[in-house]
Motif scaffolding. Structure first.
Motif, PDB file in Angstrom:
ATOM      1  N   GLN A 253     -21.437  35.192 -24.092  1.00 62.88           N
ATOM      2  CA  GLN A 253     -21.896  34.334 -22.997  1.00 62.88           C
ATOM      3  C   GLN A 253     -23.400  34.408 -22.755  1.00 62.88           C
ATOM      4  O   GLN A 253     -23.900  33.915 -21.738  1.00 62.88           O
ATOM      5  CB  GLN A 253     -21.155  34.687 -21.706  1.00 62.88           C
ATOM      6  CG  GLN A 253     -19.697  34.254 -21.691  1.00 62.88           C
ATOM      7  CD  GLN A 253     -19.082  34.364 -20.319  1.00 62.88           C
ATOM      8  OE1 GLN A 253     -18.956  35.456 -19.773  1.00 62.88           O
ATOM      9  NE2 GLN A 253     -18.708  33.242 -19.742  1.00 62.88           N
ATOM     10  N   TYR A 254     -24.119  34.978 -23.693  1.00 59.67           N
ATOM     11  CA  TYR A 254     -25.571  35.129 -23.519  1.00 59.67           C
ATOM     12  C   TYR A 254     -26.240  33.792 -23.204  1.00 59.67           C
ATOM     13  O   TYR A 254     -27.003  33.672 -22.236  1.00 59.67           O
ATOM     14  CB  TYR A 254     -26.194  35.746 -24.769  1.00 59.67           C
ATOM     15  CG  TYR A 254     -27.701  35.806 -24.719  1.00 59.67           C
ATOM     16  CD1 TYR A 254     -28.352  36.859 -24.088  1.00 59.67           C
ATOM     17  CD2 TYR A 254     -28.479  34.801 -25.296  1.00 59.67           C
ATOM     18  CE1 TYR A 254     -29.732  36.909 -24.025  1.00 59.67           C
ATOM     19  CE2 TYR A 254     -29.860  34.843 -25.239  1.00 59.67           C
ATOM     20  CZ  TYR A 254     -30.481  35.901 -24.605  1.00 59.67           C
ATOM     21  OH  TYR A 254     -31.852  35.941 -24.537  1.00 59.67           O
ATOM     22  N   ASP A 255     -25.951  32.782 -24.014  1.00 58.10           N
ATOM     23  CA  ASP A 255     -26.614  31.485 -23.837  1.00 58.10           C
ATOM     24  C   ASP A 255     -26.267  30.841 -22.502  1.00 58.10           C
ATOM     25  O   ASP A 255     -27.136  30.249 -21.844  1.00 58.10           O
ATOM     26  CB  ASP A 255     -26.237  30.536 -24.974  1.00 58.10           C
ATOM     27  CG  ASP A 255     -26.898  30.920 -26.297  1.00 58.10           C
ATOM     28  OD1 ASP A 255     -27.926  31.635 -26.257  1.00 58.10           O
ATOM     29  OD2 ASP A 255     -26.385  30.520 -27.359  1.00 58.10           O
ATOM     30  N   THR A 256     -24.996  30.954 -22.077  1.00 55.92           N
ATOM     31  CA  THR A 256     -24.600  30.303 -20.821  1.00 55.92           C
ATOM     32  C   THR A 256     -25.237  31.003 -19.615  1.00 55.92           C
ATOM     33  O   THR A 256     -25.625  30.344 -18.647  1.00 55.92           O
ATOM     34  CB  THR A 256     -23.069  30.272 -20.661  1.00 55.92           C
ATOM     35  OG1 THR A 256     -22.547  31.597 -20.789  1.00 55.92           O
ATOM     36  CG2 THR A 256     -22.432  29.386 -21.712  1.00 55.92           C
ATOM     37  N   ILE A 257     -25.361  32.325 -19.665  1.00 52.36           N
ATOM     38  CA  ILE A 257     -26.012  33.047 -18.566  1.00 52.36           C
ATOM     39  C   ILE A 257     -27.507  32.749 -18.552  1.00 52.36           C
ATOM     40  O   ILE A 257     -28.093  32.493 -17.492  1.00 52.36           O
ATOM     41  CB  ILE A 257     -25.743  34.563 -18.677  1.00 52.36           C
ATOM     42  CG1 ILE A 257     -24.268  34.856 -18.409  1.00 52.36           C
ATOM     43  CG2 ILE A 257     -26.621  35.342 -17.692  1.00 52.36           C
ATOM     44  CD1 ILE A 257     -23.888  36.313 -18.542  1.00 52.36           C
TER      45      ILE A 257
ATOM     46  N   LEU B  96     -29.282  43.055 -23.954  1.00 53.69           N
ATOM     47  CA  LEU B  96     -30.182  44.167 -24.272  1.00 53.69           C
ATOM     48  C   LEU B  96     -30.849  43.964 -25.623  1.00 53.69           C
ATOM     49  O   LEU B  96     -32.047  44.233 -25.789  1.00 53.69           O
ATOM     50  CB  LEU B  96     -29.403  45.489 -24.264  1.00 53.69           C
ATOM     51  CG  LEU B  96     -28.746  45.894 -22.932  1.00 53.69           C
ATOM     52  CD1 LEU B  96     -28.012  47.215 -23.085  1.00 53.69           C
ATOM     53  CD2 LEU B  96     -29.782  45.972 -21.812  1.00 53.69           C
ATOM     54  N   GLU B  97     -30.091  43.485 -26.581  1.00 57.39           N
ATOM     55  CA  GLU B  97     -30.636  43.286 -27.919  1.00 57.39           C
ATOM     56  C   GLU B  97     -31.682  42.173 -27.949  1.00 57.39           C
ATOM     57  O   GLU B  97     -32.688  42.269 -28.664  1.00 57.39           O
ATOM     58  CB  GLU B  97     -29.510  42.952 -28.896  1.00 57.39           C
ATOM     59  CG  GLU B  97     -29.965  42.814 -30.335  1.00 57.39           C
ATOM     60  CD  GLU B  97     -28.818  42.550 -31.294  1.00 57.39           C
ATOM     61  OE1 GLU B  97     -29.094  42.283 -32.469  1.00 57.39           O
ATOM     62  OE2 GLU B  97     -27.647  42.614 -30.862  1.00 57.39           O
ATOM     63  N   ALA B  98     -31.461  41.134 -27.162  1.00 60.75           N
ATOM     64  CA  ALA B  98     -32.377  39.985 -27.172  1.00 60.75           C
ATOM     65  C   ALA B  98     -33.658  40.247 -26.388  1.00 60.75           C
ATOM     66  O   ALA B  98     -34.673  39.582 -26.617  1.00 60.75           O
ATOM     67  CB  ALA B  98     -31.669  38.758 -26.602  1.00 60.75           C
ATOM     68  N   SER B  99     -33.626  41.222 -25.480  1.00 54.27           N
ATOM     69  CA  SER B  99     -34.784  41.472 -24.634  1.00 54.27           C
ATOM     70  C   SER B  99     -35.919  42.115 -25.427  1.00 54.27           C
ATOM     71  O   SER B  99     -35.707  42.976 -26.281  1.00 54.27           O
ATOM     72  CB  SER B  99     -34.400  42.385 -23.465  1.00 54.27           C
ATOM     73  OG  SER B  99     -35.534  42.669 -22.670  1.00 54.27           O
TER      74      SER B  99
END
Length: 240
Positions: A42-46, A80-83
């Motif tokens: 849900q990364y993209d939706t958040i 966390l990985e994308a940050s």
């Protein structure tokens, strides 16, 4: 939905079609805090929900996990990985070993599995066994005052899980209650008894008494969203 300056409730489409979850963002000049991180995937939706509210998603530097259910922390590894910077993960010490993968998640109990169709049970079992664990950087405790966003009070409300937390945002008089309460047909209701292990419902109901000492204008439930209709009286009615 912006409640007051410094706090926004997000509406995020769930993995279940037609359903939504409601994470919260709080901020001040130095911090951007996300409360709960959704399911895995849900990364993209958040992120998009934050953008739609004018929130700079990349400014998040703290994430508070209200409890160990996968719809609350399953999406944490991707965030966390994308940050590009360190994000501090915070949770109660009683749920820390579950989030870190040191203990099996408590929701994998017979009551929870029996509440869903048989054809979904095996899929859910695998999902609960194969989640990505995350390190909790900081444990937070009952009655602790977090010096962020005008002041946030930590409220330990066990029952739904051993380390379930609610949070009180002082400036907006908002209770963020995770799964301690829900909204059904526009009415504030208590925890879902049918998914809890034997004995936990009584503990969860008793925990709600802690919420009565707060001056509450808004309640954010993770399943249901915002509740504003006589919140204090409504909590009393649930306990009765």
């Amino acid at each position: 939905m912006k409640l007051e300056n410094g706090i926004i409730m997000l509406e995020v489409s769930s993995n279940i079609p037609g359903m939504f979850i409601y994470p919260t963002i709080m901020w001040d000049d130095e911090n951007m805090i996300l409360v709960d991180a959704g399911y895995s995937g849900q990364y993209d939706t958040i992120r998009d929900a934050c953008i739609n509210e004018g929130i700079h998603f990349e400014d998040i530097n703290k994430i508070i996990i209200t409890h160990q259910d996968l719809d609350h922390f399953g999406g944490l590894p991707e965030i966390l990985e994308a940050s590009k910077k360190k994000i501090e993960v915070m949770a109660h010490e009683n749920d820390k070993p579950y989030i870190q993968g040191e203990k099996p998640l408590v929701r994998l109990n017979s009551n929870f599995l029996n509440s869903m169709p048989e054809d979904r049970q095996e899929m859910v079992k695998q999902m609960f066994k194969n989640f990505t664990p995350v390190d909790v950087d900081t444990t937070i405790s009952d009655d602790e005052e977090l010096p962020f966003c005008g002041g946030i009070t930590v409220i330990h409300t066990p029952g739904h899980t051993p380390g379930h937390l609610c949070l009180y945002h002082k400036m907006s008089k908002t209770l963020i209650v995770g799964d301690a309460m829900n909204i059904m047909d526009g009415k504030l209701v208590g925890p879902r008894k049918e998914i809890l292990a034997d004995g936990d419902f009584e503990i969860a109901m008793d925990s709600l008494k802690k919420l009565l000492k707060f001056d509450v204008k808004n309640i954010i439930t993770y399943h249901g969203g915002l509740y504003t209709n006589k919140p204090h009286e409504s909590i009393k009615n649930i306990i009765k």
